[in-house]
Design a protein around this motif. Structure first.
Motif, PDB file in Angstrom:
ATOM      1  N   ARG A   1       0.963   5.704   0.397  1.00 45.88           N
ATOM      2  CA  ARG A   1      -0.348   6.787   0.168  1.00 45.88           C
ATOM      3  C   ARG A   1       0.745   8.070   0.680  1.00 45.88           C
ATOM      4  O   ARG A   1       1.431   8.025   0.913  1.00 45.88           O
ATOM      5  CB  ARG A   1      -1.225   6.784   1.611  1.00 45.88           C
ATOM      6  CG  ARG A   1      -2.498   8.040   1.289  1.00 45.88           C
ATOM      7  CD  ARG A   1      -3.444   7.536   2.667  1.00 45.88           C
ATOM      8  NE  ARG A   1      -4.449   6.620   2.090  1.00 45.88           N
ATOM      9  CZ  ARG A   1      -5.098   6.036   1.759  1.00 45.88           C
ATOM     10  NH1 ARG A   1      -5.955   7.654   1.028  1.00 45.88           N
ATOM     11  NH2 ARG A   1      -5.714   5.413   1.419  1.00 45.88           N
ATOM     12  N   LEU A   2       0.652   9.263  -0.631  1.00 45.73           N
ATOM     13  CA  LEU A   2       1.398  10.488  -0.350  1.00 45.73           C
ATOM     14  C   LEU A   2       0.247  11.848  -0.071  1.00 45.73           C
ATOM     15  O   LEU A   2      -0.875  11.383  -1.122  1.00 45.73           O
ATOM     16  CB  LEU A   2       0.910  10.847  -1.888  1.00 45.73           C
ATOM     17  CG  LEU A   2       2.551  11.223  -1.954  1.00 45.73           C
ATOM     18  CD1 LEU A   2       4.104  11.608  -1.114  1.00 45.73           C
ATOM     19  CD2 LEU A   2       3.253  12.129  -3.040  1.00 45.73           C
ATOM     20  N   THR A   3       0.025  12.348   0.633  1.00 43.92           N
ATOM     21  CA  THR A   3      -0.696  13.026   1.210  1.00 43.92           C
ATOM     22  C   THR A   3       0.330  14.395   1.431  1.00 43.92           C
ATOM     23  O   THR A   3       1.420  14.183   2.067  1.00 43.92           O
ATOM     24  CB  THR A   3      -0.938  12.888   2.724  1.00 43.92           C
ATOM     25  OG1 THR A   3      -0.474  12.972   3.759  1.00 43.92           O
ATOM     26  CG2 THR A   3      -2.322  11.630   2.330  1.00 43.92           C
TER      27      THR A   3
ATOM     28  N   ASN B   1       5.996   5.462   7.768  1.00 43.71           N
ATOM     29  CA  ASN B   1       5.334   6.176   7.801  1.00 43.71           C
ATOM     30  C   ASN B   1       6.304   7.924   7.501  1.00 43.71           C
ATOM     31  O   ASN B   1       7.058   8.382   9.005  1.00 43.71           O
ATOM     32  CB  ASN B   1       3.929   6.922   8.596  1.00 43.71           C
ATOM     33  CG  ASN B   1       3.419   7.955   8.475  1.00 43.71           C
ATOM     34  OD1 ASN B   1       2.912   8.657   7.851  1.00 43.71           O
ATOM     35  ND2 ASN B   1       2.368   8.141   9.429  1.00 43.71           N
TER      36      ASN B   1
ATOM     37  N   LYS C   1      -2.685   0.531  -4.187  1.00 41.27           N
ATOM     38  CA  LYS C   1      -3.126  -0.351  -3.959  1.00 41.27           C
ATOM     39  C   LYS C   1      -2.555  -1.837  -4.556  1.00 41.27           C
ATOM     40  O   LYS C   1      -2.861  -1.917  -6.026  1.00 41.27           O
ATOM     41  CB  LYS C   1      -4.651  -0.568  -3.266  1.00 41.27           C
ATOM     42  CG  LYS C   1      -4.970  -1.779  -3.009  1.00 41.27           C
ATOM     43  CD  LYS C   1      -4.681  -1.692  -1.329  1.00 41.27           C
ATOM     44  CE  LYS C   1      -5.602  -2.646  -0.331  1.00 41.27           C
ATOM     45  NZ  LYS C   1      -4.902  -2.727   1.160  1.00 41.27           N
TER      46      LYS C   1
ATOM     47  N   ALA D   1      -2.662   7.669  -4.342  1.00 38.64           N
ATOM     48  CA  ALA D   1      -3.059   6.490  -3.337  1.00 38.64           C
ATOM     49  C   ALA D   1      -2.331   5.125  -4.259  1.00 38.64           C
ATOM     50  O   ALA D   1      -2.729   5.397  -5.897  1.00 38.64           O
ATOM     51  CB  ALA D   1      -4.179   6.342  -3.327  1.00 38.64           C
TER      52      ALA D   1
ATOM     53  N   THR E   1       3.178   7.732   3.776  1.00 41.84           N
ATOM     54  CA  THR E   1       2.653   6.001   4.110  1.00 41.84           C
ATOM     55  C   THR E   1       3.602   4.904   3.144  1.00 41.84           C
ATOM     56  O   THR E   1       2.005   4.754   2.101  1.00 41.84           O
ATOM     57  CB  THR E   1       1.869   5.939   4.464  1.00 41.84           C
ATOM     58  OG1 THR E   1       1.560   7.606   5.354  1.00 41.84           O
ATOM     59  CG2 THR E   1       1.343   4.635   5.590  1.00 41.84           C
TER      60      THR E   1
ATOM     61  N   ASP F   1      -2.873  17.051   4.809  1.00 45.71           N
ATOM     62  CA  ASP F   1      -4.067  15.537   5.110  1.00 45.71           C
ATOM     63  C   ASP F   1      -4.396  15.446   3.642  1.00 45.71           C
ATOM     64  O   ASP F   1      -5.699  14.549   3.319  1.00 45.71           O
ATOM     65  CB  ASP F   1      -4.722  16.290   6.250  1.00 45.71           C
ATOM     66  CG  ASP F   1      -4.265  15.889   7.732  1.00 45.71           C
ATOM     67  OD1 ASP F   1      -3.371  15.117   7.231  1.00 45.71           O
ATOM     68  OD2 ASP F   1      -4.701  16.817   8.045  1.00 45.71           O
ATOM     69  N   GLU F   2      -4.147  15.673   2.288  1.00 48.26           N
ATOM     70  CA  GLU F   2      -5.260  16.010   1.323  1.00 48.26           C
ATOM     71  C   GLU F   2      -4.451  15.094   0.841  1.00 48.26           C
ATOM     72  O   GLU F   2      -2.870  14.743   0.353  1.00 48.26           O
ATOM     73  CB  GLU F   2      -4.922  17.317   0.233  1.00 48.26           C
ATOM     74  CG  GLU F   2      -5.839  17.256  -1.398  1.00 48.26           C
ATOM     75  CD  GLU F   2      -5.804  17.930  -2.028  1.00 48.26           C
ATOM     76  OE1 GLU F   2      -6.247  18.224  -3.032  1.00 48.26           O
ATOM     77  OE2 GLU F   2      -5.394  19.332  -1.297  1.00 48.26           O
ATOM     78  N   VAL F   3      -4.687  13.663  -0.412  1.00 52.24           N
ATOM     79  CA  VAL F   3      -4.540  12.577  -0.554  1.00 52.24           C
ATOM     80  C   VAL F   3      -3.640  13.433  -2.601  1.00 52.24           C
ATOM     81  O   VAL F   3      -4.712  13.263  -2.480  1.00 52.24           O
ATOM     82  CB  VAL F   3      -5.163  11.430  -1.209  1.00 52.24           C
ATOM     83  CG1 VAL F   3      -4.501  10.451  -1.409  1.00 52.24           C
ATOM     84  CG2 VAL F   3      -5.155  10.727   0.786  1.00 52.24           C
TER      85      VAL F   3
ATOM     86  N   ASP G   1       0.711  -1.277  -0.339  1.00 52.50           N
ATOM     87  CA  ASP G   1       0.243  -0.280  -0.319  1.00 52.50           C
ATOM     88  C   ASP G   1       0.874   1.438  -0.352  1.00 52.50           C
ATOM     89  O   ASP G   1       2.286   1.352   0.536  1.00 52.50           O
ATOM     90  CB  ASP G   1      -0.701  -0.124   1.390  1.00 52.50           C
ATOM     91  CG  ASP G   1      -1.744   0.987   1.197  1.00 52.50           C
ATOM     92  OD1 ASP G   1      -2.416   1.665   0.402  1.00 52.50           O
ATOM     93  OD2 ASP G   1      -1.705   1.998   2.202  1.00 52.50           O
TER      94      ASP G   1
END
Length: 635
Positions: free
Chosen positions: A82-84, A106, A94, A92, A118, A87-89, A80
């Motif tokens: 995730r790049l923000t 993280n 998967k 992402a 993350t 707090d805005e993605v 997995d």
């Protein structure tokens, strides 16, 4: 040695355990290092990804991550991603990989902008499988390690075997088996210690031989004439005492007195060396004749007189022997001196059992004077009336009697106890007696010489051995120990020794109760031939004894070489021992030479308490004789 072998086993085991522990530590360290290196490599890849994202954010604000990031995450086997940004993605991902206990990274990439990543990755070894090739390499490595360990163990054990051999030699030395320890030097290590042991054992052996030579020197100076090296007057008296009991002779025989009338005149006229040469030649010639007469005695009584005693000889043979002795004397080249044809005279006195021992010398002396009165060199036999017919007859009648006695089994064992210093019976010696057709006992001193001449001793001793084994097999004599005498003819007979070997194997459980006695004279003259036979008897479990020790003037080295368990002093040494310091000196030197050995010393012919008391003081541990008990029939 059990204790040393146990220490060696523990040392080898400790070495193997130490080697295994070291190998385990090295393997564990290698595995831990490899695992840490793999995790470090994964973290390095994550750091590279972070650097790429930060650089891309600062140089290309519009991102365009879909073009290059998915293939990279696929190569990373990402579970997995995730790049923000605040707090805005932004992106992402998967993956198709499922993993338990996955690694989650993280990280805050840019604190000022609020950029955070993350990333979830599987464990470094989660999808790793070992191939057969790797298993093969691992197996070969393990086999190589095992082979090297085995090689090291073999080398280590081989090095420790040297210590074991040193320990075995030390055990033999402590047990007193010095000859066996010297004969098996082996490859003991350290070699310096092994060589030192060998050198010390060789020096000890030389010292023992020197002690034996010293004992012989003592005996020679005590019992031998310094000039002719035959017995002296003391030696003659000792041997005559041994042939008598209560002033009476125990067997028949003859005594000769040889006198060189003008030996002093010859020495004055021709010089001392000429007289010595004549004495030496005459003594050597007589010794050659006496070699065929067992148990004969040859001694010098005075400067020009010699005595010869031959026991167990018939009257006819005594006459023949006198003629031979005079012939040998006359064959010696005499210098040109006056009365050279009247130089040698021989007086003879025949005796039978019971004759007075002191009177024999007088009778022989009278016969000598009669020979001198006759003129010229000659011999004369003292005539004291009719001689017992048993002694005058030849061997034909004796052979017939002995053969019939063998067939009818008329040889019987008589036993006499051997008593130790505590008054306890140690064992019993077997004597052979025969019975005639009327049941009367025949003395061994009569039939044994005849049996030797007829070659029947092996059959007689075989019959006695059968009787002794029958006694030991009975419940009445279950714990009794017997000693049996073996003659030279029996030991030299291949048939007898083969029968004896087979019999001892059959009665192996009884061999510890048997002691075999051999005469010292036989051992001295036939040691090389008898050694294998004696070793065979000893290996079967029986014990060995040498008797008649002291009868001849010889060294005692043979006692150790033949591994005798017991020695028996001749009665000529024991008789009147409390009155004879020279015999006491001999016994002291003999026992001193046997120090630190397990050889037991026994005395035969003890007749009075004073003899036994003196023998005990000198260190003799056992004795037999009339003082303790007469021989009785063993039933």
């Amino acid at each position: 040695m059990k204790f040393t072998r146990m220490l060696t086993t523990k040392l080898t085991s400790f070495w193997l355990m130490s080697l295994a522990a070291i190998a385990f530590v090295f393997l564990l360290s290698a595995m831990m290092g490899f695992v840490q290196l793999t995790y470090k490599f994964q973290q390095q890849k994550v750091s590279e990804l972070e650097s790429m994202l930060v650089n891309h954010y600062h140089t290309q604000p519009d991102w365009e991550l879909e073009s290059w990031l998915p293939p990279l995450l696929l190569a990373y086997n990402a579970v997995d991603f995730r790049l923000t940004l605040n707090d805005e993605v932004l992106f992402a991902y998967k993956g198709n990989v499922l993993a338990q206990n996955a690694m989650v990274y993280n990280h805050l990439l840019d604190p000022s902008a609020g950029l955070r990543m993350t990333l979830t990755l599987p464990q470094p070894f989660a999808h790793y499988s070992v191939s057969w090739y790797e298993f093969l390499i691992l197996g070969i490595g393990l086999l190589a390690v095992m082979a090297l360990v085995r090689l090291g163990y073999s080398w280590f054990s081989q090095q420790l075997d040297g210590i074991e051999e040193l320990a075995e030699r030390s055990r033999l030395i402590l047990q007193g088996k010095h000859e066996q320890a010297l004969a098996t030097p082996g490859k003991g290590k350290p070699r310096l210690i092994n060589r030192a042991l060998t050198k010390l054992l060789e020096e000890l052996q030389d010292a023992q031989k020197e002690r034996g030579r010293f004992d012989k020197f003592i005996r020679s100076n005590t019992f031998l004439d310094a000039e002719t090296r035959i017995g002296n007057r003391l030696f003659l008296n000792n041997r005559l005492d041994a042939l008598s009991h209560d002033q009476g002779m125990v067997a028949h025989g003859v005594i000769y007195l040889l006198e060189m009338d003008d030996l002093d005149l010859l020495q004055q006229a021709k010089g001392e060396q000429v007289a010595k040469d004549l004495l030496s030649a005459t003594v050597n010639g007589i010794n050659q004749i006496l070699q065929s007469q067992p148990n004969s005695i040859f001694a010098r009584r005075s400067h020009n007189q010699f005595a010869i005693v031959v026991p167990q000889i018939s009257l006819i043979e005594a006459d023949q022997l006198a003629s031979k002795l005079l012939k040998v004397c006359l064959s010696q080249p005499l210098p040109d001196v006056e009365n050279s044809d009247n130089f040698f005279h021989l007086g003879c006195a025949y005796f039978t059992a019971g004759d007075n021992a002191a009177q024999l010398i007088d009778e022989a002396d009278m016969a000598l004077r009669a020979a001198q009165l006759q003129g010229n060199s000659n011999w004369f036999m003292y005539d004291k009336g009719a001689i017992d017919e048993e002694f005058a007859k030849g061997s034909v009648r004796w052979r017939s009697f002995l053969e019939n006695a063998l067939v009818q089994r008329r040889f019987y064992p008589f036993s006499q106890p051997i008593i130790d210093s505590d008054g306890i019976e140690h064992h019993r010696e077997i004597f052979t007696r025969a019975r005639d057709n009327q049941g009367a006992l025949i003395r061994a001193t009569l039939f044994i010489p005849m049996a030797n001449k007829c070659g029947l001793m092996p059959q007689i001793e075989r019959q006695m051995m059968e009787r002794v084994l029958a006694l030991l097999s009975s419940a009445q004599h279950a714990n009794q120990v017997y000693s049996v005498n073996l003659s030279l003819d029996s030991l030299m007979s291949r048939a007898f020794t083969q029968w004896l070997k087979t019999t001892l194997l059959e009665y192996r459980h009884l061999t510890p109760q048997l002691i075999f006695e051999v005469s010292e004279d036989i051992v001295i003259h036939h040691q090389e031939k008898l050694q294998p036979k004696l070793d065979m008897i000893r290996k079967m479990g029986a014990r060995l004894c040498v008797d008649h020790v002291g009868q001849q003037v010889v060294g005692t080295y043979y006692i150790r070489e033949c591994h005798f368990d017991m020695i028996k002093l001749h009665r000529s040494i024991v008789r009147h021992i409390h009155l004879r310091p020279e015999n006491q000196l001999f016994i002291r030197s003999l026992i001193g030479g046997l120090y630190r050995t397990e050889v037991q010393v026994c005395a035969e012919g003890v007749e009075v308490f004073e003899e036994w008391q003196t023998l005990q003081i000198l260190g003799v541990g056992m004795a037999q004789g009339m003082y303790f008990s007469d021989p009785i029939e063993a039933q």
